[in-house]
Design a protein around this motif. Structure first.
Motif, short mmCIF file in Angstrom:
data_model
loop_
_atom_site.label_atom_id
_atom_site.label_comp_id
_atom_site.label_asym_id
_atom_site.label_seq_id
_atom_site.Cartn_x
_atom_site.Cartn_y
_atom_site.Cartn_z
N ILE A 37 6.73 -34.37 42.94
CA ILE A 37 7.62 -34.28 44.29
C ILE A 37 7.46 -35.51 44.99
CG2 ILE A 37 8.45 -33.21 46.32
CD1 ILE A 37 7.62 -30.39 44.89
N ALA A 38 5.98 -35.88 45.24
CA ALA A 38 5.52 -36.89 46.08
C ALA A 38 5.90 -38.42 45.30
CB ALA A 38 4.19 -36.90 46.15
N CYS A 44 0.27 -37.51 46.49
CA CYS A 44 0.63 -36.34 47.17
C CYS A 44 -0.67 -36.16 48.14
CB CYS A 44 0.72 -35.07 46.24
SG CYS A 44 0.46 -33.45 47.12
N GLU A 48 3.83 -29.02 52.89
CA GLU A 48 5.22 -28.82 53.63
C GLU A 48 6.18 -28.65 52.69
OE1 GLU A 48 5.17 -28.99 56.81
OE2 GLU A 48 3.00 -29.54 57.15
N HIS A 76 3.09 -30.67 42.80
CA HIS A 76 3.18 -31.12 43.82
C HIS A 76 3.43 -33.13 43.78
CE1 HIS A 76 1.33 -27.60 45.62
NE2 HIS A 76 2.12 -27.82 46.53
N GLY A 117 -1.33 -33.01 49.66
CA GLY A 117 -1.90 -31.67 49.63
C GLY A 117 -1.63 -30.85 50.79
N CYS A 118 -0.62 -31.31 51.57
CA CYS A 118 -0.18 -30.51 52.78
C CYS A 118 0.53 -29.15 52.60
CB CYS A 118 0.59 -31.44 53.69
SG CYS A 118 1.90 -31.99 53.10
N THR A 161 11.37 -30.61 51.01
CA THR A 161 11.06 -31.69 50.94
C THR A 161 9.89 -32.29 50.98
OG1 THR A 161 11.69 -34.04 52.15
CG2 THR A 161 11.21 -32.05 53.39
N CYS A 162 9.43 -33.51 51.09
CA CYS A 162 8.00 -33.86 50.79
C CYS A 162 7.42 -34.69 52.15
CB CYS A 162 7.98 -34.55 49.41
SG CYS A 162 6.14 -35.44 49.32
N ALA A 163 6.14 -34.36 52.57
CA ALA A 163 5.75 -35.00 53.68
C ALA A 163 5.79 -36.84 53.52
CB ALA A 163 4.43 -34.92 53.92
N VAL A 164 5.44 -37.31 52.09
CA VAL A 164 5.17 -38.54 52.03
C VAL A 164 6.45 -39.09 51.31
CG1 VAL A 164 2.78 -38.55 52.20
CG2 VAL A 164 3.70 -38.21 49.95
S1 SF4 Z 1 4.85 -31.97 50.89
FE1 SF4 Z 1 2.71 -32.30 50.80
S2 SF4 Z 1 2.01 -31.06 49.24
FE2 SF4 Z 1 4.08 -31.02 48.86
S3 SF4 Z 1 4.54 -32.74 47.54
FE3 SF4 Z 1 4.71 -33.65 49.34
S4 SF4 Z 1 2.66 -34.61 49.93
FE4 SF4 Z 1 2.46 -33.04 48.19
#
Ligand code: SF4
Length: 378
Positions: free
Chosen positions: A57-58, A77, A82, A54, A79-80, A94-97
């Motif tokens: 990705i973040a 990250c 998404e 994760h 930890g959501c 995609t990534c939340a942040v």
């Molecule tokens: S979507 Fe959430 S869990 Fe996945 S990499 Fe981004 S911040 Fe982390």
């Protein structure tokens, strides 16, 4: 797969045990995004290599930032999951942040040729995302926040110790804002006349949403608290027996938070089950349900609250009416957008874009992405 609810390095114990019994190097993963924890795992001989899923990705620049000693610049990250939820529901991952993740080419930030004078109202995740993105592109950005804290509802979401990752993200976003040239004004209420007097070219409305208080008799009693006030420790509940009204994400997390403070907690939910409205990834759902169970939280589903009174609350389930004694009642009944009529007063005279919870109360990913995209295309 890790979630926000597990502690740092939660799989290292297993890795260390496996390493004792095999003769080949092992790679360990599981919330090793904190470079200090990751390095210590290597020094302690718990693993030979670390892997980041994760966190890559973040912030794919994690290794370079660690190497350069810029660990405070790592976008954490939260930890959501998404990323997984998007994948499992047929959407583009995609990534939340990190709205640019998996869209690195198409979502590049291009410096503006026509700098605008932009006002962002609200320093929650959407407002901060919009302000930083617009500023990075070369616009002049002013950010008004009515409270004395950056982050909006991230403060509540990151309040419990078991959601430290969200707090880490808020601290990161605040640092980025500090380092930027965004003109941040705290304790600044939005005022229609002042907005128009300042002749902004664009107003990005990211003021967030307010807690919903259902029309229940006794809702105004002193023993009734809002979940975000509890999670941010704005209020403390002195009694032992607490009822949480609403078994969604905020309700369950508030219940765990209170149970970990030693309270006996009951969640009261109208629907057939808790977390029905959470719309989160399966592994987050399982991890939060496990926390609810481990903390001995009582769950009453298909139950309606009829009244809150001095002794507790009166509920109905089917034909049964039940009195539940409790000294404190916490509302976790959702949020609603409320601009106090200001948008209507200004939208004919200045361009206004409404984002995040102000458009519709949703999740961190929606706020961060809408803030990013509105500023990306200005
Ligand atoms: S979507 Fe959430 S869990 Fe996945 S990499 Fe981004 S911040 Fe982390």
């Amino acid at each position: 797969i890790s979630t926000v609810y597990q502690p740092d390095g939660h799989q290292l114990g297993m890795a260390a045990e496996i390493r004792k019994h095999v003769s080949i190097p092992i790679i360990s993963q599981g919330k090793l995004d904190n470079p200090v924890v990751a390095e210590q795992a290597l020094l302690d001989g718990k693993t030979d290599f670390i892997a980041l899923g994760h966190q890559s990705i973040a912030d794919p620049h994690w290794p370079n930032k660690v190497k350069a000693g810029k660990i405070r610049e790592i976008r954490p990250c939260v930890g959501c999951n998404e990323c997984l939820l998007y994948l499992f529901t047929g959407k583009h991952i995609t990534c939340a942040v990190n709205p640019q993740s998996f869209h690195e080419d198409e979502y590049q930030l291009i410096p503006t040729q026509e700098p605008k004078n932009i006002l962002v109202i609200g320093a929650g995740p959407g407002g901060i995302s919009a302000a930083l993105t617009a500023s990075e592109r070369g616009h002049k950005v002013t950010l008004w926040e009515k409270s004395d804290q950056l982050g909006g509802l991230l403060n509540a979401a990151g309040g419990p110790a078991f959601k430290k990752q969200v707090k880490n993200y808020l601290e990161y976003a605040s640092r980025m804002l500090d380092r930027s040239v965004v003109d941040v004004r705290m304790l600044k209420e939005a005022d229609a006349e002042e907005i128009l007097d300042n002749k902004f070219d664009l107003v990005i409305w990211a003021a967030g949403a307010k807690p919903l208080a259902p029309p229940i008799q006794g809702i105004d009693l002193e023993k009734v608290y809002d979940s975000s006030d509890v999670l941010t420790a704005k209020v403390t509940i002195d009694c032992n027996e607490v009822a949480v009204i609403g078994g969604g994400l905020a309700g369950c997390e508030t219940a765990v938070y209170l149970a970990q403070e030693g309270k006996n907690v009951t969640i009261i939910e109208m629907l057939d089950d808790i977390l029905v409205t959470a719309n989160h990834c399966l592994n987050n759902d399982q991890a939060l349900r496990a926390l609810v169970a481990e903390n001995n939280i009582k769950i009453m589903t298909k139950t309606e609250v009829l009244e809150i009174n001095d002794k507790g609350i009166k509920t109905s389930s089917g034909n049964d009416v039940l009195e539940i004694p409790c000294g404190g009642v916490v509302l976790a009944c959702g949020y609603k957008a409320d601009d106090e009529g200001i948008i209507e007063q200004i939208e004919d005279k200045v361009e206004v874009r409404v984002i995040g919870d102000s458009a519709a109360p949703r999740k961190i990913i929606d706020a961060v992405h809408e803030g990013f995209h509105v500023a990306r295309v200005i």
